[in-house]
Design a protein around this motif. Structure first.
Motif, PDB file in Angstrom:
ATOM      1  N   UNK A   1      61.745  68.842  96.725  1.00 47.46           N
ATOM      2  CA  UNK A   1      60.524  67.465  96.353  1.00 47.46           C
ATOM      3  C   UNK A   1      59.314  67.770  95.980  1.00 47.46           C
ATOM      4  N   UNK A   2      58.401  68.522  97.365  1.00 50.19           N
ATOM      5  CA  UNK A   2      57.339  68.689  97.122  1.00 50.19           C
ATOM      6  C   UNK A   2      56.760  70.188  95.894  1.00 50.19           C
ATOM      7  N   UNK A   3      57.387  70.630  95.529  1.00 51.39           N
ATOM      8  CA  UNK A   3      57.446  71.418  94.089  1.00 51.39           C
ATOM      9  C   UNK A   3      57.486  70.552  93.489  1.00 51.39           C
ATOM     10  N   UNK A   4      58.037  69.665  93.143  1.00 54.41           N
ATOM     11  CA  UNK A   4      57.784  68.322  91.786  1.00 54.41           C
ATOM     12  C   UNK A   4      56.646  67.837  91.805  1.00 54.41           C
ATOM     13  N   UNK A   5      56.756  67.399  93.361  1.00 60.13           N
ATOM     14  CA  UNK A   5      54.867  66.185  93.349  1.00 60.13           C
ATOM     15  C   UNK A   5      54.278  67.073  93.132  1.00 60.13           C
ATOM     16  N   UNK A   6      54.054  68.546  93.807  1.00 59.64           N
ATOM     17  CA  UNK A   6      52.903  69.692  93.085  1.00 59.64           C
ATOM     18  C   UNK A   6      52.427  69.113  91.504  1.00 59.64           C
ATOM     19  N   UNK A   7      53.605  70.167  90.421  1.00 57.67           N
ATOM     20  CA  UNK A   7      54.046  70.198  89.032  1.00 57.67           C
ATOM     21  C   UNK A   7      53.871  68.848  88.803  1.00 57.67           C
ATOM     22  N   UNK A   8      53.574  67.906  89.284  1.00 55.74           N
ATOM     23  CA  UNK A   8      52.888  66.128  88.560  1.00 55.74           C
ATOM     24  C   UNK A   8      51.376  65.938  88.656  1.00 55.74           C
ATOM     25  N   UNK A   9      51.178  66.583  89.969  1.00 55.41           N
ATOM     26  CA  UNK A   9      49.815  65.688  89.977  1.00 55.41           C
ATOM     27  C   UNK A   9      49.035  66.551  90.326  1.00 55.41           C
ATOM     28  N   UNK A  10      49.350  67.429  90.634  1.00 59.11           N
ATOM     29  CA  UNK A  10      48.478  69.093  90.624  1.00 59.11           C
ATOM     30  C   UNK A  10      48.509  69.328  91.934  1.00 59.11           C
ATOM     31  N   UNK A  11      47.606  68.425  92.887  1.00 60.59           N
ATOM     32  CA  UNK A  11      47.665  68.899  94.252  1.00 60.59           C
ATOM     33  C   UNK A  11      48.612  68.017  94.665  1.00 60.59           C
TER      34      UNK A  11
ATOM     35  N   UNK B   1      54.295  79.988  98.728  1.00 63.75           N
ATOM     36  CA  UNK B   1      55.545  80.034  97.874  1.00 63.75           C
ATOM     37  C   UNK B   1      56.698  80.174  97.137  1.00 63.75           C
ATOM     38  N   UNK B   2      56.467  78.795  97.228  1.00 61.63           N
ATOM     39  CA  UNK B   2      57.272  78.470  96.377  1.00 61.63           C
ATOM     40  C   UNK B   2      56.992  77.808  94.559  1.00 61.63           C
TER      41      UNK B   2
END
Length: 196
Positions: free
Chosen positions: A23-33, A46-47
């Protein structure tokens, strides 16, 4: 003892941790931060870095491996088409974790922001060259110090006095302008003839 068991447990089971990082990786790719706790941000690094490494490979198998984490075709497309090309030629360090000064209000947990290091359209910085170390001059001895000061002061006074003399010498030493060559059919003047 936890020998050879890397990573933080974060008070969750293995399945819960895996789902949380997806879930956090999806949010990071979506919003950039994203803003999260410091421990989670450090583990998410690491992910996210592994996802960028897959995007740099940019083949079908890498896309399928990224889809196993992100589980969304649009996010995989964004990762490979927009985010991955920013890091071409960069070896690691795709994310940064910035600690925030103010802890979380409820439980006083230390907070941090995790983000990608490059923004869209940012040019890679050229590698800095280390300047060559200059040799250090030898330390003057106490006896030589007054003599060096006298030498340093003397040239300043002499140059002011010698400057007009040097200009006069330069004018005298300047070669004379070449004489005009005679036109065709005319004989050269006595001054222009070379000495025999």
């Amino acid at each position: 003892m936890r020998h050879n068991k890397s990573g933080r447990r974060l008070g969750r089971t293995w399945a819960h941790r895996k789902a949380m990082f997806r879930n956090m990786a999806r949010s990071l790719v979506t919003y950039g931060r994203i803003k999260t706790t410091e421990a989670k941000a450090k583990e998410l690094r690491s992910v996210a870095d592994k996802l960028i490494t897959l995007a740099l490979r940019n083949d079908l198998h890498a896309r399928r491996q990224a889809y196993r984490v992100l589980e969304n075709h649009q996010l995989v497309k964004k990762l490979f088409d927009e985010i991955g090309p920013r890091f071409v030629g960069v070896k690691g360090g795709y994310t940064r974790v910035v600690k925030l000064a103010v802890p979380r209000a409820g439980d006083c947990a230390p907070m941090a922001v995790i983000e990608f290091t490059r923004t869209a359209g940012e040019e890679p910085k050229p590698a800095k060259k280390k300047p060559a170390k200059a040799a250090k001059p030898a330390a003057p001895t106490p006896e030589a110090a007054p003599a060096e000061e006298a030498k340093a002061e003397a040239p300043v006074e002499e140059t002011a006095a010698e400057a007009p003399a040097e200009e006069a010498a330069a004018e005298e030493a300047a070669p004379e302008a070449p004489a005009e060559e005679p036109a065709e059919g005319e004989e050269p003047k006595a001054e222009d003839k070379p000495a025999e």
